[in-house]
Design a protein around this motif. Structure first.
Motif, short mmCIF file in Angstrom:
data_model
loop_
_atom_site.label_atom_id
_atom_site.label_comp_id
_atom_site.label_asym_id
_atom_site.label_seq_id
_atom_site.Cartn_x
_atom_site.Cartn_y
_atom_site.Cartn_z
N ALA A 39 -102.10 14.47 -12.49
CA ALA A 39 -102.15 14.69 -13.93
C ALA A 39 -100.74 14.73 -14.53
CB ALA A 39 -102.88 16.01 -14.21
N ASN A 40 -100.67 14.75 -15.86
CA ASN A 40 -99.38 14.89 -16.53
C ASN A 40 -98.64 16.10 -16.01
OD1 ASN A 40 -99.73 12.69 -18.15
ND2 ASN A 40 -100.45 13.88 -19.92
N GLY A 41 -97.37 15.92 -15.69
CA GLY A 41 -96.55 17.04 -15.27
C GLY A 41 -96.71 17.42 -13.82
N ALA A 42 -97.47 16.64 -13.05
CA ALA A 42 -97.71 16.97 -11.64
C ALA A 42 -96.45 16.79 -10.79
CB ALA A 42 -98.83 16.11 -11.08
N GLY A 43 -95.53 15.97 -11.26
CA GLY A 43 -94.28 15.76 -10.51
C GLY A 43 -94.11 14.34 -10.00
N LYS A 44 -94.93 13.41 -10.49
CA LYS A 44 -94.90 12.04 -9.97
C LYS A 44 -93.55 11.36 -10.27
CE LYS A 44 -98.44 10.86 -12.52
NZ LYS A 44 -98.56 12.11 -13.31
N SER A 45 -93.13 11.43 -11.53
CA SER A 45 -91.84 10.80 -11.89
C SER A 45 -90.70 11.49 -11.17
CB SER A 45 -91.59 10.88 -13.40
OG SER A 45 -92.56 10.15 -14.09
N THR A 46 -90.79 12.80 -11.06
CA THR A 46 -89.74 13.54 -10.36
C THR A 46 -89.63 13.06 -8.92
OG1 THR A 46 -90.19 15.45 -11.76
CG2 THR A 46 -88.96 15.86 -9.73
N LEU A 47 -90.77 12.82 -8.30
CA LEU A 47 -90.76 12.33 -6.91
C LEU A 47 -90.00 11.01 -6.82
CD1 LEU A 47 -91.92 12.73 -4.03
CD2 LEU A 47 -93.85 11.36 -4.76
N LEU A 48 -90.34 10.06 -7.69
CA LEU A 48 -89.66 8.76 -7.62
C LEU A 48 -88.17 8.90 -7.93
CD1 LEU A 48 -92.02 6.04 -9.15
CD2 LEU A 48 -91.98 7.03 -6.88
N LYS A 49 -87.85 9.70 -8.95
CA LYS A 49 -86.44 9.85 -9.33
C LYS A 49 -85.64 10.52 -8.22
CE LYS A 49 -87.19 10.27 -14.31
NZ LYS A 49 -87.38 11.29 -15.34
N THR A 50 -86.27 11.41 -7.49
CA THR A 50 -85.55 12.08 -6.40
C THR A 50 -85.30 11.10 -5.26
OG1 THR A 50 -86.68 14.11 -7.05
CG2 THR A 50 -85.52 14.15 -4.96
N VAL A 51 -86.29 10.28 -4.94
CA VAL A 51 -86.07 9.27 -3.90
C VAL A 51 -84.97 8.29 -4.34
CG1 VAL A 51 -87.12 7.35 -2.65
CG2 VAL A 51 -88.41 9.47 -2.99
N ALA A 52 -84.97 7.95 -5.64
CA ALA A 52 -84.00 6.97 -6.15
C ALA A 52 -82.61 7.57 -6.34
CB ALA A 52 -84.51 6.39 -7.48
N GLY A 53 -82.46 8.86 -6.17
CA GLY A 53 -81.14 9.47 -6.29
C GLY A 53 -80.76 9.86 -7.70
N LEU A 54 -81.71 9.79 -8.64
CA LEU A 54 -81.40 10.18 -10.03
C LEU A 54 -81.49 11.69 -10.19
CD1 LEU A 54 -83.39 7.37 -11.84
CD2 LEU A 54 -80.92 7.54 -11.55
N ILE A 55 -82.25 12.33 -9.31
CA ILE A 55 -82.28 13.80 -9.22
C ILE A 55 -81.87 14.11 -7.79
CG2 ILE A 55 -83.76 15.85 -9.24
CD1 ILE A 55 -85.61 14.31 -11.17
N ALA A 56 -80.95 15.02 -7.63
CA ALA A 56 -80.43 15.26 -6.28
C ALA A 56 -81.44 16.03 -5.44
CB ALA A 56 -79.12 16.03 -6.36
N ALA A 57 -81.80 15.48 -4.30
CA ALA A 57 -82.62 16.23 -3.34
C ALA A 57 -81.73 17.31 -2.71
CB ALA A 57 -83.16 15.31 -2.26
N PRO A 58 -82.23 18.54 -2.59
CA PRO A 58 -81.37 19.60 -2.06
C PRO A 58 -80.97 19.38 -0.60
CG PRO A 58 -83.36 20.52 -3.11
CD PRO A 58 -83.54 19.05 -3.03
N ARG A 59 -81.79 18.68 0.17
CA ARG A 59 -81.47 18.50 1.60
C ARG A 59 -81.41 17.02 1.95
NH1 ARG A 59 -86.14 20.61 3.34
NH2 ARG A 59 -86.04 19.05 4.98
N ARG A 60 -80.35 16.64 2.67
CA ARG A 60 -80.17 15.24 3.08
C ARG A 60 -81.36 14.74 3.89
NH1 ARG A 60 -75.34 12.07 3.05
NH2 ARG A 60 -75.20 13.20 1.12
N ASP A 61 -81.89 15.59 4.79
CA ASP A 61 -82.94 15.11 5.70
C ASP A 61 -84.35 15.29 5.11
OD1 ASP A 61 -83.22 17.81 5.83
OD2 ASP A 61 -83.11 17.96 8.01
N ALA A 62 -84.42 15.61 3.83
CA ALA A 62 -85.74 15.67 3.20
C ALA A 62 -86.22 14.27 2.81
CB ALA A 62 -85.72 16.57 1.97
N VAL A 63 -85.29 13.30 2.74
CA VAL A 63 -85.66 11.91 2.45
C VAL A 63 -85.07 11.04 3.54
CG1 VAL A 63 -85.64 10.04 0.76
CG2 VAL A 63 -85.50 12.41 -0.04
N LEU A 64 -85.93 10.40 4.30
CA LEU A 64 -85.47 9.48 5.35
C LEU A 64 -85.86 8.07 4.94
CD1 LEU A 64 -86.63 11.38 8.57
CD2 LEU A 64 -84.35 11.36 7.56
N PHE A 65 -84.88 7.17 5.02
CA PHE A 65 -85.17 5.77 4.72
C PHE A 65 -84.78 4.96 5.94
CE2 PHE A 65 -84.09 1.65 2.60
CZ PHE A 65 -85.38 1.34 2.23
N ASP A 66 -85.77 4.32 6.52
CA ASP A 66 -85.54 3.59 7.75
C ASP A 66 -84.91 4.50 8.81
OD1 ASP A 66 -85.89 1.37 9.24
OD2 ASP A 66 -84.15 0.28 8.48
#
Ligand code: ATP
Length: 235
Positions: A39-66
């Motif tokens: 639903a609206n405000g669930a955090g979907k855009s935040t999720l994408l923006k965090t993966v894309a680096g537009l919002i800083a993820a607090p932990r380096r190992d919270a996002v693994l790419f390859d």
């Protein structure tokens, strides 16, 4: 599943003191289409923006790419690794032509098969309109420019935020019909989608967020309408 291309491990995200994501875990494989619903405000855009680096993820190992930890890397470095975002609302440069908008997408990315010609082959209508200001295009064509601009960076993972918002159903179908050709080349796609039926039809795997938490995930074919509705609305 083989080694995932994108893996989230207990991802949190914050806007100042406000916590928008709480320990989100998810995995997306190469050549897979995954949908994030909620639903609206669930955090979907935040999720994408965090993966894309537009919002800083607090932990380096919270996002693994390859297999590499990339959480908290700045956006231009994330693009360089092969992750491109199609932002909500398209965010085209209104004073620039279609072609100029596309060329901007190629500046930070990787080497690879995508070029102006490849994008024009993928969305032929854009070739006809290449010198037109992006604002003169229909909504669907503007969305194609936004996707083409992301492809110009030669992503291995394409993140699409609400690509169907405000578009006529026939145009939405046209855009979604292009995704199989992308994943056939091994690109993974994550779509944030308000239209649950569309998400289930297009994606192999679905993640449902509610209030910043993953409340349901599974293969699109395995999830019942009742389970999705219960997760979505929290009833
Ligand atoms: P929508 O479909 O409305 O875009 P969403 O699922 O994408 O919803 P987000 O935009 O990720 O949700 O928002 C998640 C939460 O974070 C919401 O409570 C929202 O109010 C909050 N939020 C989003 N952007 C900001 C911001 N820039 N500053 C503070 N809070 C924000």
């Amino acid at each position: 599943m083989p080694e995932p291309l994108l893996e989230l491990r207990g991802l949190d995200a914050f806007y100042g003191d406000f916590q928008a994501l709480f320990g989100v875990s998810a995995a997306v494989g190469a050549g897979e289409v995954a949908a994030v619903i909620g639903a609206n405000g669930a955090g979907k855009s935040t999720l994408l923006k965090t993966v894309a680096g537009l919002i800083a993820a607090p932990r380096r190992d919270a996002v693994l790419f390859d297999g590499e930890p990339i959480g908290g890397l700045p956006a231009h470095q994330v693009v360089g690794r092969g992750i491109a975002l199609v932002p909500e609302g398209r965010r085209l440069f209104p004073s620039l032509s279609v072609e100029e908008n596309l060329l901007i997408g190629g500046r930070a990315g990787r080497r690879g098969p995508w070029s102006l010609d490849a994008v024009y082959g993928f969305f032929p209508v854009l070739a006809e309109r290449r010198h037109v200001p992006s604002t003169a295009l229909s909504g669907g064509q503007q969305q194609m420019v936004a996707i083409g601009r992301a492809l110009m960076s030669n992503p291995r993972l394409l993140l699409c935020d609400e690509i169907s918002l405000g578009l006529a159903p026939v145009v939405v179908r046209e855009i979604y019909a292009r995704l199989p050709a992308l994943v056939a080349q091994g690109t993974a796609v994550v779509v944030v989608e308000q239209d649950v039926a569309q998400a289930l039809a297009a994606a192999g795997r679905v993640f449902c967020l509610r209030e910043g938490r993953t409340v349901l995930q599974g293969g699109a074919g395995e999830l019942t309408r009742e389970a999705v509705a219960a997760a979505y609305f929290g009833v």
